[in-house]
Design a protein around this motif. Structure first.
Motif, PDB file in Angstrom:
ATOM      1  N   GLY B  65       8.465  -6.446   0.671  1.00 48.49           N
ATOM      2  CA  GLY B  65       9.278  -5.344   0.144  1.00 48.49           C
ATOM      3  C   GLY B  65      10.224  -4.818   1.221  1.00 48.49           C
ATOM      4  O   GLY B  65      10.971  -5.577   1.809  1.00 48.49           O
ATOM      5  N   GLU B 152       7.806   2.004   2.538  1.00 45.47           N
ATOM      6  CA  GLU B 152       7.333   1.926   1.151  1.00 45.47           C
ATOM      7  C   GLU B 152       6.248   2.953   0.829  1.00 45.47           C
ATOM      8  O   GLU B 152       5.526   2.790  -0.143  1.00 45.47           O
ATOM      9  CB  GLU B 152       6.801   0.510   0.854  1.00 45.47           C
ATOM     10  N   GLY B 156       3.886   3.501  -2.822  1.00 51.60           N
ATOM     11  CA  GLY B 156       2.513   3.012  -2.775  1.00 51.60           C
ATOM     12  C   GLY B 156       2.192   2.040  -1.663  1.00 51.60           C
ATOM     13  O   GLY B 156       1.136   1.414  -1.682  1.00 51.60           O
ATOM     14  N   SER B 157       3.102   1.900  -0.686  1.00 50.71           N
ATOM     15  CA  SER B 157       2.809   1.046   0.486  1.00 50.71           C
ATOM     16  C   SER B 157       2.245  -0.309   0.071  1.00 50.71           C
ATOM     17  O   SER B 157       1.296  -0.802   0.679  1.00 50.71           O
ATOM     18  CB  SER B 157       1.801   1.758   1.403  1.00 50.71           C
ATOM     19  N   GLU B 158       2.869  -0.891  -0.972  1.00 48.29           N
ATOM     20  CA  GLU B 158       2.286  -2.101  -1.550  1.00 48.29           C
ATOM     21  C   GLU B 158       2.134  -3.279  -0.592  1.00 48.29           C
ATOM     22  O   GLU B 158       1.248  -4.108  -0.748  1.00 48.29           O
ATOM     23  CB  GLU B 158       3.097  -2.540  -2.783  1.00 48.29           C
ATOM     24  N   ASN B 159       3.003  -3.344   0.414  1.00 50.19           N
ATOM     25  CA  ASN B 159       2.938  -4.510   1.303  1.00 50.19           C
ATOM     26  C   ASN B 159       2.321  -4.210   2.672  1.00 50.19           C
ATOM     27  O   ASN B 159       2.281  -5.079   3.536  1.00 50.19           O
ATOM     28  CB  ASN B 159       4.345  -5.082   1.489  1.00 50.19           C
ATOM     29  N   GLU B 161      -0.839  -3.421   3.346  1.00 50.25           N
ATOM     30  CA  GLU B 161      -2.174  -4.015   3.547  1.00 50.25           C
ATOM     31  C   GLU B 161      -2.027  -5.395   4.189  1.00 50.25           C
ATOM     32  O   GLU B 161      -2.688  -5.700   5.186  1.00 50.25           O
ATOM     33  CB  GLU B 161      -2.925  -4.119   2.220  1.00 50.25           C
ATOM     34  N   SER B 199      -4.298   6.977  -8.342  1.00 49.84           N
ATOM     35  CA  SER B 199      -4.218   5.856  -9.275  1.00 49.84           C
ATOM     36  C   SER B 199      -3.075   6.168 -10.225  1.00 49.84           C
ATOM     37  O   SER B 199      -3.124   7.160 -10.953  1.00 49.84           O
ATOM     38  CB  SER B 199      -5.540   5.699 -10.041  1.00 49.84           C
ATOM     39  N   ASP B 336      -8.911   1.423  -7.849  1.00 50.70           N
ATOM     40  CA  ASP B 336      -8.873   0.271  -8.762  1.00 50.70           C
ATOM     41  C   ASP B 336      -9.851   0.480  -9.917  1.00 50.70           C
ATOM     42  O   ASP B 336      -9.526   0.221 -11.078  1.00 50.70           O
ATOM     43  CB  ASP B 336      -9.227  -1.024  -8.018  1.00 50.70           C
ATOM     44  N   HIS B 361       0.220   0.911 -11.658  1.00 54.62           N
ATOM     45  CA  HIS B 361       1.409   0.924 -10.819  1.00 54.62           C
ATOM     46  C   HIS B 361       1.026   0.754  -9.353  1.00 54.62           C
ATOM     47  O   HIS B 361       1.296  -0.233  -8.714  1.00 54.62           O
ATOM     48  CB  HIS B 361       2.163   2.237 -11.033  1.00 54.62           C
ATOM     49  N   HIS B 362       0.348   1.743  -8.806  1.00 50.71           N
ATOM     50  CA  HIS B 362      -0.193   1.596  -7.454  1.00 50.71           C
ATOM     51  C   HIS B 362      -1.297   2.627  -7.271  1.00 50.71           C
ATOM     52  O   HIS B 362      -1.485   3.501  -8.116  1.00 50.71           O
ATOM     53  CB  HIS B 362       0.888   1.770  -6.386  1.00 50.71           C
TER      54      HIS B 362
END
Lengths: 459, 459
Positions: B65, B152, B156-159, B161, B199, B336, B361-362
């Motif tokens: 991202g 990001e 949700g700071s998706e990348n 991790e 969530s 989750d 979504h995140h």
């Protein structure tokens, strides 16, 4: 005589459609001010076509809103007079992306004309202009004709009441003829004898004085969207009865005989659901689908929005939430009274954590055509002669707010001789109108003139 | 030593603010792809300022991202290492019309810096860059420093991790220091020891396969907006408890002692309501306002839309209705699992008349800082020395999803040393950050370095 007229219609059919296309290309959206000039252009177009069709006079009459096009042809004051009502304005076309072809670039596919306004109501009122031309050109005109084509029907005809009050003399007629409704199918012609009223309101729920971070404030500050959802959910009970106190008080219950008669209209629920892509339908307990739309009052949220509706995620607790809510009314509900009842109830169920604003938008009274009137009989005979079948009287969920006004102010009966189909997707993407319906409608209108004058002369 | 540092901070304060303004002028909105280039520009800007501040190396590291800016200054491998985390991306600025000055044209009014990102998080992470510069230039740097500034966080700071997994060696540190939270007030400094998890889901309710005329179909075809309202309303009961089965199962209840300790934080409900323009607050029964935001999980609709939301009236029965819904989680809820529970429940309450789609979504796990850690003690001492008062430990409703990831993947404690105020209107129009907070924060950060290395050396 009707053969000469039909011959003329057949010879000029292509030109009639070309003219309709020119009208459909004008995006006369009355709800959105950015189309103001297009609405005016449509009015001028209608005036010019009426003059070309042979009326004595035609003018674009300004109102506080969009103008009314008025025209008349007086053959002889002793002859019966038919007042044709229609509207040249259309619903907004969005969402544009769902249209298979641009809404204001009409095309014919599978014998259907696709465009915004094709059926509602440009295609339908224009049949009267062409029917008039056909009768006049073939010497078959037997009634005086007046045209009143307005530009605010889709926004509640807010200025038409004043127009009617100011033009009562000029609008004198023996019947008002409107084509802005549907038939059951081309195999089963029908005449709409009942129209619902309408009460349309806008609501605004305000919580905090600014958008908040849903983490910092969530759970402690009531969320206007959650609150509005709860308020709207409470407007119907577990049987889908509307919970507004007094809402049903003036509803005229139909007799078992009337319900049985209406139930005669052919209806295939499986086909209905398949057409809509539904696996189930639901509505007020104790009534059939046709009764829910035809004879029972309803409540729908027509639009709702609040918070972040853009791309991606925003963790906001919004300051405001909005909804547009409308109720369809039946005799003898009064739209102003219903708007008052809704407003009082909606304010009363608002929690102390929010402020609620309710703004009545527009409304219209319900109306039912008397079946014993000459007007209805003439319409029934016209359908029977043109379509080879007696039309079924039906009650329609749609609203033409000003029909009740005609009754109230002009004291004239209205006949709703519409030629659309429920599948025409009016108010939706890919609105259409059948070429067959357009041409057959013109013929049927000319036959209404014939039978109406004949019945009148018998008196 | 700290005097030399403070002298340096005082002398360069105006330049520090000018540099922050340059950063705030870059509209680095991570949620909206049309700002992609601005996000990249912000990353490059941060890298350049870190190099100028004296790090050994700094680079913009691409991810799937938006990129992560990494930099480090290793004085001596034997010294303790502080890893600074922050984010250079910002929330969307809309609604723009509610801003008193353009969101990306920073201005100072009444000693406050107004701009999107002023407090969240550009103004706060940039204090670390300037604190580092002040310590290095005055010979007062006592720890190795690493910077990880991502782009990001607001989506949700998706990348991140993956980034943490791939860079575990490089990110080795003794503590992670983050300034992205608030203090109670400038009179009452505080340290956030608890962060909520998140969530976030998008829901879509589909009724008929096209928009319908609300008169022709209303009452017989279930309206997706009415249905969605009913479903959302049912997510909370009359006590504002969330009705999703299993939602509270893993919530760790606080002891009376803990609740009493948290209740010590000064809080004026009347002032709170006045600031928000509210006449009443409401939330989960049995808990105080601070407990509702701090220690209890919550559910909010962050956005909802459907039907006609333009100017004027459109009597449509829409095909679809949409909502964005987020839940704030507390230890030991798993985001989750909560997303799964929400999805299963939401599908289960959908009537047969609609189809429902739920898209997670995140999310992020909740986190609580151990009070007995050296890291927390150093932060507490730094506040006490700089502000003259022991900071109050608080639990915050906000979420920094990746804090739990740091714990899980890097096995490093995090200290949340934020300097914002709840009135900073983060995520809202007119976001601000106090000039005093900015300057005082820089001083406090330098004192954290001092006390952290001292405590480490005692071991």
């Amino acid at each position: 005589m009707s053969t000469a007229i039909n011959k003329y219609i057949g010879q000029h059919q292509q030109r009639f459609i070309d003219e309709l296309f020119d009208l459909l290309r004008i995006p006369s959206v009355s709800a959105d001010s950015k189309f103001r000039n297009d609405v005016l252009e449509a009015a001028n177009f209608v005036r010019d076509k009426l003059l070309a069709a042979g009326v004595d006079e035609a003018e674009v009459i300004t109102t506080a809103g969009h103008p009314v096009v008025y025209a008349e042809k007086i053959l002889d004051p002793v002859l019966p007079t038919i007042l044709v009502y229609g509207h040249y304005d259309v619903q907004p076309a969005d969402p544009y992306e769902l249209w298979d072809s641009p809404p204001f670039e009409p095309v014919i596919k599978d014998e259907n004309i696709y465009a915004r306004g094709a059926a509602d109501d440009k295609g339908q009122f224009y049949m009267h202009v062409k029917a008039f031309e056909a009768m006049l050109q073939t010497g078959g005109l037997t009634c005086n004709v007046k045209f009143m084509i307005e530009g605010e029907e889709e926004v509640g005809s807010e200025n038409l009441e004043d127009f009617l009050q100011e033009n009562q003399q000029r609008l004198k007629a023996d019947v008002i003829l409107i084509s802005d409704t549907s038939i059951i199918s081309t195999e089963t012609p029908s005449i709409t004898i009942g129209l619902k009223g309408l009460s349309y309101l806008a609501v605004e729920v305000t919580g905090p004085n600014r958008d908040l971070h849903s983490g910092v404030y969530g759970g402690a500050v009531d969320n206007p969207i959650n609150v509005l959802c709860k308020m709207i959910a409470s407007l119907k009970d577990e049987n889908n009865k509307i919970t507004i106190p007094g809402f049903y008080d003036k509803v005229v219950a139909l007799s078992e005989a009337e319900r049985t008669a209406l139930a005669k209209a052919p209806f295939d629920l499986a086909a209905y659901m398949q057409d809509l892509g539904l696996e189930a339908v639901d509505g007020e307990k104790g009534y059939s689908t046709l009764e829910r739309t035809g004879i029972r009052p309803t409540l729908d949220v027509n639009g709702m929005w609040g918070g972040y509706i853009g791309e991606g995620a925003k963790t906001v607790l919004p300051a405001k939430a909005f909804a547009k809510i409308s109720m369809r009314l039946v005799p003898d509900q009064d739209s102003d009274e219903i708007a008052r009842l809704f407003t009082a109830h909606f304010m009363s169920i608002a929690p102390a954590t929010v402020k609620v604003k309710v703004t009545p938008h527009h409304g219209g009274k319900p109306y039912v055509t008397p079946l014993d009137s000459i007007a209805f009989q003439a319409a029934s005979m016209a359908f029977e002669e043109a379509w080879g079948k007696k039309p079924v009287p039906t009650r329609d969920g749609g609203s033409i707010p000003i029909v009740a006004l005609f009754d109230e102010i002009l004291k004239i009966d209205t006949v709703l001789m519409g030629f659309g189909l429920d599948s025409d997707a009016i108010h939706s993407p890919n609105e259409k109108f059948g070429v067959f319906n357009f041409v057959k409608g013109i013929e049927t209108i000319t036959l209404f003139h014939k039978h109406f004058s004949a019945l009148k002369n018998k008196l």
